[in-house]
Write an enzyme that holds these catalytic residues in place. Sequence first.
Site, mmCIF file in Angstrom:
data_model
loop_
_atom_site.group_PDB
_atom_site.id
_atom_site.type_symbol
_atom_site.label_atom_id
_atom_site.label_comp_id
_atom_site.label_asym_id
_atom_site.label_seq_id
_atom_site.Cartn_x
_atom_site.Cartn_y
_atom_site.Cartn_z
ATOM 1 N N CYS A 1 8.568 50.967 -3.369
ATOM 2 C CA CYS A 1 8.338 52.398 -3.154
ATOM 3 C C CYS A 1 9.636 53.158 -2.889
ATOM 4 O O CYS A 1 9.613 54.347 -2.618
ATOM 5 C CB CYS A 1 7.352 52.610 -2.010
ATOM 6 S SG CYS A 1 8.076 52.226 -0.402
ATOM 7 N N LYS B 1 10.568 4.086 3.024
ATOM 8 C CA LYS B 1 10.465 5.541 2.814
ATOM 9 C C LYS B 1 11.205 5.959 1.547
ATOM 10 O O LYS B 1 12.377 5.612 1.384
ATOM 11 C CB LYS B 1 11.114 6.270 4.007
ATOM 12 C CG LYS B 1 10.358 6.099 5.311
ATOM 13 C CD LYS B 1 9.303 7.179 5.416
ATOM 14 C CE LYS B 1 8.821 7.355 6.824
ATOM 15 N NZ LYS B 1 9.408 8.343 7.600
ATOM 16 N N LYS C 1 2.130 4.731 1.592
ATOM 17 C CA LYS C 1 2.172 5.256 2.954
ATOM 18 C C LYS C 1 1.704 6.707 2.875
ATOM 19 O O LYS C 1 2.386 7.565 2.323
ATOM 20 C CB LYS C 1 3.593 5.176 3.508
ATOM 21 C CG LYS C 1 3.670 5.526 4.970
ATOM 22 C CD LYS C 1 5.017 5.100 5.534
ATOM 23 C CE LYS C 1 5.081 5.273 7.036
ATOM 24 N NZ LYS C 1 4.826 6.617 7.480
ATOM 25 N N TYR D 1 -6.945 -0.614 7.732
ATOM 26 C CA TYR D 1 -6.765 -1.656 8.743
ATOM 27 C C TYR D 1 -8.088 -1.903 9.454
ATOM 28 O O TYR D 1 -8.757 -0.947 9.855
ATOM 29 C CB TYR D 1 -5.708 -1.172 9.740
ATOM 30 C CG TYR D 1 -5.087 -2.227 10.646
ATOM 31 C CD1 TYR D 1 -5.039 -3.566 10.285
ATOM 32 C CD2 TYR D 1 -4.530 -1.849 11.858
ATOM 33 C CE1 TYR D 1 -4.452 -4.499 11.122
ATOM 34 C CE2 TYR D 1 -3.936 -2.776 12.700
ATOM 35 C CZ TYR D 1 -3.904 -4.102 12.322
ATOM 36 O OH TYR D 1 -3.321 -5.022 13.148
ATOM 37 N N CYS E 1 10.065 47.461 5.038
ATOM 38 C CA CYS E 1 9.878 48.783 4.439
ATOM 39 C C CYS E 1 9.012 49.564 5.420
ATOM 40 O O CYS E 1 7.881 49.162 5.703
ATOM 41 C CB CYS E 1 9.164 48.652 3.093
ATOM 42 S SG CYS E 1 8.527 50.244 2.531
ATOM 43 N N ASP F 1 0.685 10.382 4.074
ATOM 44 C CA ASP F 1 1.340 11.251 5.039
ATOM 45 C C ASP F 1 0.323 12.156 5.737
ATOM 46 O O ASP F 1 0.041 13.261 5.288
ATOM 47 C CB ASP F 1 2.398 12.091 4.306
ATOM 48 C CG ASP F 1 3.444 12.605 5.260
ATOM 49 O OD1 ASP F 1 3.421 12.209 6.435
ATOM 50 O OD2 ASP F 1 4.288 13.404 4.833
ATOM 51 N N CYS G 1 13.257 49.786 -0.622
ATOM 52 C CA CYS G 1 12.087 48.975 -0.972
ATOM 53 C C CYS G 1 11.931 48.895 -2.493
ATOM 54 O O CYS G 1 11.909 49.922 -3.167
ATOM 55 C CB CYS G 1 10.836 49.589 -0.342
ATOM 56 S SG CYS G 1 9.331 48.765 -0.863
ATOM 57 N N CYS H 1 3.404 52.617 0.768
ATOM 58 C CA CYS H 1 3.962 51.534 -0.050
ATOM 59 C C CYS H 1 2.804 50.681 -0.606
ATOM 60 O O CYS H 1 2.038 50.084 0.161
ATOM 61 C CB CYS H 1 4.900 50.702 0.829
ATOM 62 S SG CYS H 1 5.661 49.339 -0.039
ATOM 63 N N GLU I 1 0.866 -1.183 0.000
ATOM 64 C CA GLU I 1 0.000 0.000 0.000
ATOM 65 C C GLU I 1 0.895 1.222 0.000
ATOM 66 O O GLU I 1 2.059 1.135 0.368
ATOM 67 C CB GLU I 1 -0.850 0.039 1.286
ATOM 68 C CG GLU I 1 -1.829 -1.088 1.393
ATOM 69 C CD GLU I 1 -2.386 -1.232 2.810
ATOM 70 O OE1 GLU I 1 -2.254 -0.284 3.604
ATOM 71 O OE2 GLU I 1 -2.944 -2.290 3.099
HETATM 72 S S1 IVH Z 1 -0.595 0.192 8.767
HETATM 73 C C1 IVH Z 1 0.058 -1.871 12.837
HETATM 74 N N1 IVH Z 1 -0.806 1.308 6.396
HETATM 75 O O1 IVH Z 1 2.281 5.207 9.061
HETATM 76 C C2 IVH Z 1 0.227 -1.210 11.541
HETATM 77 N N2 IVH Z 1 0.005 2.654 8.192
HETATM 78 O O2 IVH Z 1 4.848 4.939 10.462
HETATM 79 C C3 IVH Z 1 -0.674 -0.071 11.386
HETATM 80 N N3 IVH Z 1 0.455 4.968 7.564
HETATM 81 O O3 IVH Z 1 1.028 5.073 12.308
HETATM 82 C C4 IVH Z 1 -0.281 0.868 10.332
HETATM 83 N N4 IVH Z 1 -0.129 4.799 5.455
HETATM 84 O O4 IVH Z 1 -0.286 6.466 10.557
HETATM 85 C C5 IVH Z 1 -0.455 1.486 7.692
HETATM 86 N N5 IVH Z 1 -1.100 2.164 4.257
HETATM 87 C C6 IVH Z 1 -0.753 2.348 5.530
HETATM 88 C C7 IVH Z 1 -0.300 3.586 6.020
HETATM 89 C C8 IVH Z 1 0.080 3.692 7.364
HETATM 90 C C9 IVH Z 1 0.306 5.612 6.399
HETATM 91 C C10 IVH Z 1 0.965 5.603 8.803
HETATM 92 C C11 IVH Z 1 0.200 5.260 10.046
HETATM 93 C C12 IVH Z 1 1.213 4.677 11.005
HETATM 94 C C13 IVH Z 1 2.484 5.211 10.448
HETATM 95 C C14 IVH Z 1 3.662 4.340 10.835
#
Ligand code: IVH
Length: 702
Positions: A429, A324, A113, A238, A444, A115, A426, A450, A111
């Site tokens: 002006c 990452k 990740k 999840y 300024c 942010d 500036c 200005c 999946e």
């Molecule tokens: S699974 C027990 N899946 O990443 C595992 N986490 O660094 C539960 N996060 O606290 C996390 N995308 O906030 C999971 N596809 C994804 C995610 C994900 C972002 C975040 C989540 C977690 C943090 C861990």
Amino acid sequence: MLPTERIHQLTDLLNHYNQRYYQDSMSEVSDFEFDQLLAELTALESQYPDLKRDDSPTQRVGGDITKEFKSVTHRYPMLSLGNTYNEQDLRDFDERVRKGLNGAEFEYICELKFDGISLSMTYENGVLKQAVTRGDGTRGDDITANVRTIKTLPLAPRDVQPHPPMGALKIPPSGVRGLFEVRGEGFMPISSFEKLNHELEAADEQPYANPRNAASGAFKLQDSAEAARRGLDCYVYYFLSDDDIFAAHSDSLEALKMWGFNVSPSWEKCADIDQVLAYIEKWEQKRHTLPLATDGIVLKINAIAQQRELGFTAKSPRWAIAFKYKAENKPGILRAITYQVGRTGALTPVAHLDNLEENGKGMALSGTRVKRASLHNANEIERLDLRLNDVVFVEKGGEIIPKITGVDTERRGLRLTFPVVFPTHCPECNTELVRKETEANHYCPNERGCPPQLRGKIEHFIHRKATNIDSLGEGKIELLFEKGLVKNPADLYDLKYEDLFGLEKILIDDETGKEKRMGFKQKTVENILNGIQQSKTVPFKQVLFGIGIRYVGATVAEKLASFFKNMDALAAANFETLCNVPEVGEKIAQSVVEYFPEPENRDLVQRLQRAGLQMETDDAPVVAESEALTGKTFLYTGTFESMSREQLEQKIAANGGKLVSGVSGKLNFLVVGEGAGPSKLDKANKLGVKMISEAEFLAMID
Ligand code: IVH
């Protein structure tokens, strides 16, 4: 039909439309019809509050105010994930899993990740009961009111039984009606983030560094209506319950999707670690086309039985790990530095960038074309040791906002570079710039002459949190300003239909270079004049924010308004009295004291008053009762028997005490009431802050 029946009917119908719209991208009603039904439901609910259902769609727009978020213990602890940064780390993880499963076959789900911030949602009897932040993993904050504003999150999931080919799935007879928890990532889409930052900058407030911080701030807002406006969203990834429901993680994702949850379609099944690596490569660039920030991928063992076999360490699961992506960092050419002047006169240097071919197209970086990056102030130019025409390294901070991270000094000898000469005057002006010792920015000082400062003050005045004249915007203000029709906010109230009708301007789009014509026709003019008329009804605190006293943001304006009650009392206040107002420190007090004696400021306030803007609040002013609390700082937590929180705040102020916003070493007394927040108590304990009861507080002022 009985009100109770109609409420049920409307709730179900509107929830159904919402699901169709946000999950299936299908619109079964017009916006107009939807709004009408929603208005009908809102009206019925306010007439019969007891009949309002937990899953009522009216909660999407927010409205509940949470003074203090309740701390909640997670039913299942919220763990974090281990991180990997390269192929070898991933192969090591793969090896550990293989050993852990004694060589058995297994597959991965990959999946993205996302942010944002982790959220945990509990559903009971088919409705969303509670949404909690991760907190320290054991306890988090109850932010249900804000999470309910997420339009893609079902308040009552669809009760659909999966059918073949998902035959392996064993949904219990209770199905979606049982007790279960859904975890996901709450986030702010990039478009909402950019809009919010734009608004914040216009109000001279600090913009957020990245969408994650913006999301985190929005989920912690006390006013859920404001949270609703920030356009939060959530992807779920999840499922947790006491029942053994799913055989595989992929089954749970598919079921969640069917139940109406927002599951990102980006997940994939991978047979081995090589396929995982291919997934990582595939999304490295593609992820930048998504509407939200992502910073890596997460790989999880698919079979739930195998997840169980692998188990957890103290901090994270052994069956999942994150990878990452490195922030993309590229060389480009620093072609020029220009200087922007803001509302307060602060000068911001802006770097103009190009690619190494120098074809004027800017740098292709993490999915967008970057042509500019803020350099903040002169110190930053010095710190980076920049020279014009340098090859510089550029990166997107938090993957969104570009920044220069350094200079390729090796290439400097091969190029003709020029020193950066910071302006002494500036650029707008030509007034000589000043720099206070304590501040990083050059200013300024020509506040009254200005152009960008004058325009900025008007833009600030019409801001949503100020007089909220949304029929005017930056472009229109610029036109009015250029035509000499408005030089300050009070001039808006002298505008007449004839002044505006027929005004025209050709705008050139910054990015595309295309021309756009802006003309004031009848409807536009009527809207502008209506907006200006409406602004006369906005409360005093907003007018106070709008006049733009330095350092007086929307929150401080609210505190000042509720303390002094009217503009005259505020204008007459001395430094010491101002310092007693909650959230007001010496810097703000000084700025207020300096503001009112200025003739131009007095004139502005008087003209606004004559125009009919609100210059006072309806509540009774704080009347000084004693000096018993002078020089002491207070904070409270929980609720009180003999008075409301507002009354307590009044009592502190009326007796010379000062309310502060958080527990710190500077806090003298924490007044502890019923249902006190454990985090505040904890912190006060650690810092040795004196805690007093309601009775003890009352004794102090008696
Ligand atoms: S699974 C027990 N899946 O990443 C595992 N986490 O660094 C539960 N996060 O606290 C996390 N995308 O906030 C999971 N596809 C994804 C995610 C994900 C972002 C975040 C989540 C977690 C943090 C861990």
